[in-house]
Design a protein around this motif. Structure first.
Motif, mmCIF file in Angstrom:
data_model
loop_
_atom_site.group_PDB
_atom_site.id
_atom_site.type_symbol
_atom_site.label_atom_id
_atom_site.label_comp_id
_atom_site.label_asym_id
_atom_site.label_seq_id
_atom_site.Cartn_x
_atom_site.Cartn_y
_atom_site.Cartn_z
ATOM 1 N N ARG A 1 0.816 14.235 -6.215
ATOM 2 C CA ARG A 1 -0.405 14.386 -5.871
ATOM 3 C C ARG A 1 -0.950 15.755 -7.321
ATOM 4 N NH1 ARG A 1 -0.076 15.990 0.424
ATOM 5 N NH2 ARG A 1 1.659 14.182 1.156
ATOM 6 N N TYR B 1 -2.394 12.792 -10.487
ATOM 7 C CA TYR B 1 -2.774 12.338 -10.958
ATOM 8 C C TYR B 1 -3.358 12.093 -12.135
ATOM 9 C CZ TYR B 1 -2.023 9.953 -5.866
ATOM 10 O OH TYR B 1 -2.277 9.260 -4.859
ATOM 11 N N GLU C 1 -5.084 6.255 -12.956
ATOM 12 C CA GLU C 1 -4.571 6.194 -11.510
ATOM 13 C C GLU C 1 -5.103 6.373 -10.653
ATOM 14 O OE1 GLU C 1 -0.584 8.310 -10.421
ATOM 15 O OE2 GLU C 1 -0.182 7.254 -8.547
ATOM 16 N N ARG D 1 -5.857 2.770 -8.513
ATOM 17 C CA ARG D 1 -5.822 2.295 -6.929
ATOM 18 C C ARG D 1 -6.577 1.830 -5.681
ATOM 19 N NH1 ARG D 1 -0.209 4.070 -5.327
ATOM 20 N NH2 ARG D 1 0.547 5.197 -6.947
ATOM 21 N N MET E 1 -7.128 -1.969 -6.424
ATOM 22 C CA MET E 1 -5.557 -2.117 -5.414
ATOM 23 C C MET E 1 -6.575 -1.891 -3.760
ATOM 24 S SD MET E 1 -3.458 -2.853 -7.209
ATOM 25 C CE MET E 1 -2.362 -3.768 -6.162
ATOM 26 N N PHE F 1 -6.597 0.997 2.659
ATOM 27 C CA PHE F 1 -5.036 1.390 2.672
ATOM 28 C C PHE F 1 -4.748 1.509 4.658
ATOM 29 C CE2 PHE F 1 -0.917 3.815 3.987
ATOM 30 C CZ PHE F 1 -0.155 2.732 3.423
ATOM 31 N N PRO F 2 -4.098 0.948 5.688
ATOM 32 C CA PRO F 2 -2.980 -0.178 5.222
ATOM 33 C C PRO F 2 -3.033 -1.686 5.158
ATOM 34 C CG PRO F 2 -2.575 0.406 6.840
ATOM 35 C CD PRO F 2 -3.366 1.198 6.860
ATOM 36 N N ASP G 1 -2.172 -2.695 1.168
ATOM 37 C CA ASP G 1 -0.661 -2.506 1.112
ATOM 38 C C ASP G 1 -0.628 -0.829 0.241
ATOM 39 O OD1 ASP G 1 0.220 -4.255 2.641
ATOM 40 O OD2 ASP G 1 1.234 -5.557 0.941
ATOM 41 N N THR G 2 -1.280 -1.272 -0.912
ATOM 42 C CA THR G 2 -1.497 0.320 -2.058
ATOM 43 C C THR G 2 -1.904 1.551 -1.573
ATOM 44 O OG1 THR G 2 -1.513 -1.122 -4.010
ATOM 45 C CG2 THR G 2 -1.461 0.876 -4.207
ATOM 46 N N PRO G 3 -1.002 2.310 -1.302
ATOM 47 C CA PRO G 3 -1.310 3.833 -0.749
ATOM 48 C C PRO G 3 -2.475 4.418 -2.227
ATOM 49 C CG PRO G 3 1.100 3.854 -1.559
ATOM 50 C CD PRO G 3 0.565 2.672 -1.524
ATOM 51 N N VAL G 4 -2.755 5.457 -1.335
ATOM 52 C CA VAL G 4 -3.222 6.572 -1.947
ATOM 53 C C VAL G 4 -3.914 8.068 -1.643
ATOM 54 C CG1 VAL G 4 -6.315 6.395 -1.961
ATOM 55 C CG2 VAL G 4 -5.382 7.237 -4.192
ATOM 56 N N TYR G 5 -3.118 9.359 -1.844
ATOM 57 C CA TYR G 5 -3.130 9.965 -0.890
ATOM 58 C C TYR G 5 -4.869 10.341 -0.719
ATOM 59 C CZ TYR G 5 -2.906 14.763 0.608
ATOM 60 O OH TYR G 5 -3.499 16.182 1.115
#
Lengths: 460, 281
Positions: A246, A248, A252, A256, A260, A265-266, A269-273
């Motif tokens: 976590r 980043y 990045e 994301r 992306m 999400f979801p 498909d690409t996750p991010v915190y």
């Protein structure tokens, strides 16, 4: 003297909850009020502050007569992507800084006017452009601001232009870096589509250097190459714990979210915190974009740490202001010395040290020094590092004979040509800082490339 | 769009696809990878290139259904297209004559070791391949491995094939008997780490192919950063192969766990959606 017309903005309390555009743009009435304030100087200083030397008084004059279509013609003589520049240029350090009215703090809002004209043109496209094609093939590597500008100019000169892009979508940093709330992707798509309509070919998923080499391009019949591969490799602070989970890089985090769509999400498909107490390190536009994106992902607090003061921050004033309005807390004269993780290696705090300003460095910014013994800790569950980027090394390292300097930037001559004849370069890969600088280089390189091709044709 | 030209199930939940991507097929070398994205909402996923057929423009990939994207990919059929396919990425394996090379593969890593032993053997190396699996029925591509190896050995956890135990049990035996000049390891992180620990004592040059979380795959985002000899490296552009004795394994393991909880959400959502669709074979 009439006061400047402010850009209408959405309420911070509302806008911080979504990704929609913050600045909503002038109405016609506001545009006219602002445009007539322009003094139409005989010797316009604003123009000298513009990296691409747009004839600013001329386009404003057309706006004042409510002729946005004509205004855009003037803009497009020098700038292929005015909808972008009207939004992301640091006007306060460029054209607007030199406006004669700036002495009284009331410089013309050139950026806002540019945006009005450009948005008008995007909504009312002029499909009557005819290009006399010359059939000569030119290739551009990278579809960011430098590549799109250079390719667009060559296209309009009649060349057959193909742009190669390594990612799965075009636009470079305009797509993956600058968030939707500053530059809506719809706006970017309009600009790129208008270039495609004129015959620009954009080939995605092609990493030149790996998928095909620069030599391959010449053997495919391209007469000249423009390398605009932009920035790569993010800079890290080189302090303990920087690889904890976590933490980043801004690149990045923004790739994301922007490229992306991980905020959705979801469904995507690409996750991010989605951090609760986020710490952003850095003071540039990327740091502001990261902090404001974290706010929109639902953070309870976002702290922005910068080692100097707000005066030294490279970020635009407007971005700093917007960030603060949206609840980003600036912690200046502070630098991280260590990141501390929990037992599963997820970041839980940042150890910081206080800084003080010393003498100025070569660039005129004041250096910062640690205040010994001033260390303290900030609790966090997510850190975003926005400390800048190095030039992208892939193409240079895989192309024999292409010279770089000690920092990895491509070396070019006054005509934007690299050490290999026929290969030109511009944008972040040769060292630039802003979108408009990259565009300026793309524009000048296009001219130089056309001259180069004319020369080799004559010598045959 | 990139067409799936052939599809073959080569093991339990392991698929082999040939994708039409002529430029990649022409330029790819052993050790490199591609990144695919199935559709507009897909994530970017790296996979090792198993082989290429430049004449027909085909790139072969083999993958195990382990998450949302690989399950989704496996649900596609011959003739279907995927949205994005970019490569070849990363440095190719350095090919030279070492002498005796021991190739160690675990799980789907078997597919990834194939192209490397093929070219290493071509330049005159003796290839001993050691494959680890939980059980015999999870072993894939045995015939292809046999063709490319001078000696092929197995270790299964339950003893159903070859030696009962781990690849390290087999390796201990080999290196006590035979001079080993290079070890090439690809598979689960725990396996690569265990092999690297073993060969460190014996001072055998050991290459591992790392698989950290990646995003753009072109050195731009830093997601795949790994620590090698105390220095930060990006697996996508500096790797994916590194000296196994220099890798900070603990960090790699923890970084791979970054999205575990979110991955589950994604997989469950996909499974729910699939239940409402006809599953085509």
């Amino acid at each position: 003297m009439l006061q400047k017309i402010k850009m209408p903005e959405r309420d911070p309390k509302i806008r911080k909850k979504d990704f929609k555009q913050v600045n909503s743009g002038y109405s016609q009435e506001e545009m006219l009020k602002e445009a007539i304030r322009c003094l139409q100087c005989k010797n316009p200083m604003c123009r000298s502050g513009c990296p691409v030397e747009i004839n600013i008084p001329s386009f404003i004059k057309f706006l004042a007569r409510n002729k946005p279509g004509k205004a855009v013609e003037v803009l497009k003589q020098k700038n292929n992507l005015p909808v972008v520049c009207g939004r992301v240029c640091p006007q306060e350090n460029q054209c607007e800084k030199f406006c004669i009215l700036s002495k009284k703090g009331e410089s013309i809002c050139i950026g806002n006017l540019e945006r009005y004209a450009a948005d008008f043109a995007a909504e009312n496209p002029d499909d009557n452009i005819t290009i006399k094609k010359n059939g000569i093939k030119i290739v551009v590597v990278g579809s960011g601001p430098a590549g799109l500008t250079c390719g667009g100019d060559l296209l309009k000169m009649g060349y057959d232009v193909t742009i190669y892009e390594s990612l799965h979508d075009s636009g470079g940093v305009l797509r993956y870096g600058i968030p939707e709330f500053r530059l809506p992707k719809e706006v970017l798509d309009t600009e790129i589509n208008s270039l495609k309509k004129l015959g620009m070919k954009i080939v995605l998923n092609t990493l030149v250097g790996r998928t095909k080499t620069v030599r391959d391009l010449f053997s495919e019949g391209y007469k000249a190459v423009f390398v605009a591969v932009g920035a790569g490799l993010p800079v890290f602070p080189r302090v303990p714990g920087e690889n904890l989970n976590r933490i980043y890089c801004a690149n990045e985090f923004l790739v994301r979210v922007n490229l992306m769509h991980s905020y959705d999400f979801p469904a995507y498909d690409t996750p991010v915190y989605k951090g609760k107490n986020v710490v952003v390190v850095g003071g540039g536009n990327t740091a502001m974009d990261s902090a404001r994106t974290a706010v929109r992902l639902g953070a309870e607090s976002v702290k922005l740490i910068y080692r100097r003061t707000e005066n030294e921050m490279p970020a635009r004033k407007e971005e700093r202001l917007h960030a603060k309005e949206e609840g980003v807390e600036f912690i200046i004269l502070t630098n991280p010395v260590k990141f501390v993780g929990d037992e599963t290696k997820f970041v839980k705090s940042v150890e910081c040290v206080k800084m003080e300003l010393g003498e100025s460095d070569d660039s005129g910014r004041r250096r910062s020094h640690k205040v010994e013994g001033s260390n303290y800790t900030i609790e966090t569950d997510m850190v975003i590092l926005a400390l800048g980027v190095h030039p992208n090394p892939i193409l240079p390292s895989l192309t024999e004979g292409l010279n770089t300097d000690s920092q990895g930037y491509l070396v070019i001559d006054n005509n934007y040509m690299t050490s290999i004849p026929g290969i030109f370069a511009g944008g972040d890969i040769v060292g630039g800082n802003t979108v408009i600088e990259a565009m300026g280089m793309g524009k000048k390189a296009a001219k130089a490339m056309a001259e180069y091709i004319h020369l080799i044709k004559c010598s045959l | 769009m990139y067409k799936i030209v052939s599809k073959q199930e080569v093991g339990l939940k392991v698929q082999s696809y040939e994708i039409y991507a002529p430029e990649i097929a022409k330029n790819a070398k052993a050790g490199q990878f591609i990144i695919f994205r199935i559709d507009d909402k897909g994530e970017r996923v790296p996979l090792t290139i198993v082989s290429t057929n430049p004449q027909e423009g085909l790139v072969r990939i083999i993958f195990q259904e382990t998450g949302k994207s690989t399950e989704h990919l496996a649900s596609l059929c011959k003739g279907d297209c995927i949205r994005d396919f970019v490569g070849p990425l990363g440095h190719p394996t350095e090919i030279k004559k070492y002498g005796t090379v021991i190739a160690v593969a675990g799980g789907v890593g078997v597919a990834e070791v194939l192209p490397v032993i093929k070219v290493l053997r071509k330049v005159g190396n003796k290839i001993i391949t050691v494959v680890g699996a939980r059980s015999k029925d999870l072993i894939i591509l045995e015939n292809e491995l046999r063709q490319e190896s001078d000696l092929l050995l197995f270790a299964t956890n339950d003893g159903t094939y070859g030696v009962r135990g781990f690849v390290t049990d087999v390796l201990r035996d080999i290196i006590s008997k035979e001079k080993s000049d290079m070890m090439y390891v690809i598979g689960p992180v725990s396996m690569m780490q265990a092999v690297a620990e073993l060969t460190r004592e014996k001072r055998i040059h050991t290459l591992v192919s790392l698989n950290p979380i990646m995003l753009d795959g072109t050195g731009m985002c830093g997601a795949c950063r790994v620590t090698i000899d105390g220095k930060m490296k990006f697996a996508c552009v500096d790797g994916p192969e590194f000296n196994g004795h220099s890798v900070n394994w603990e960090e790699l393991v923890s970084r791979l766990a970054l999205f575990k909880d979110l991955e589950k959400i994604s997989v469950n959502k996909f499974k729910n959606e699939q239940e409402h669709k006809c599953y085509r074979k």
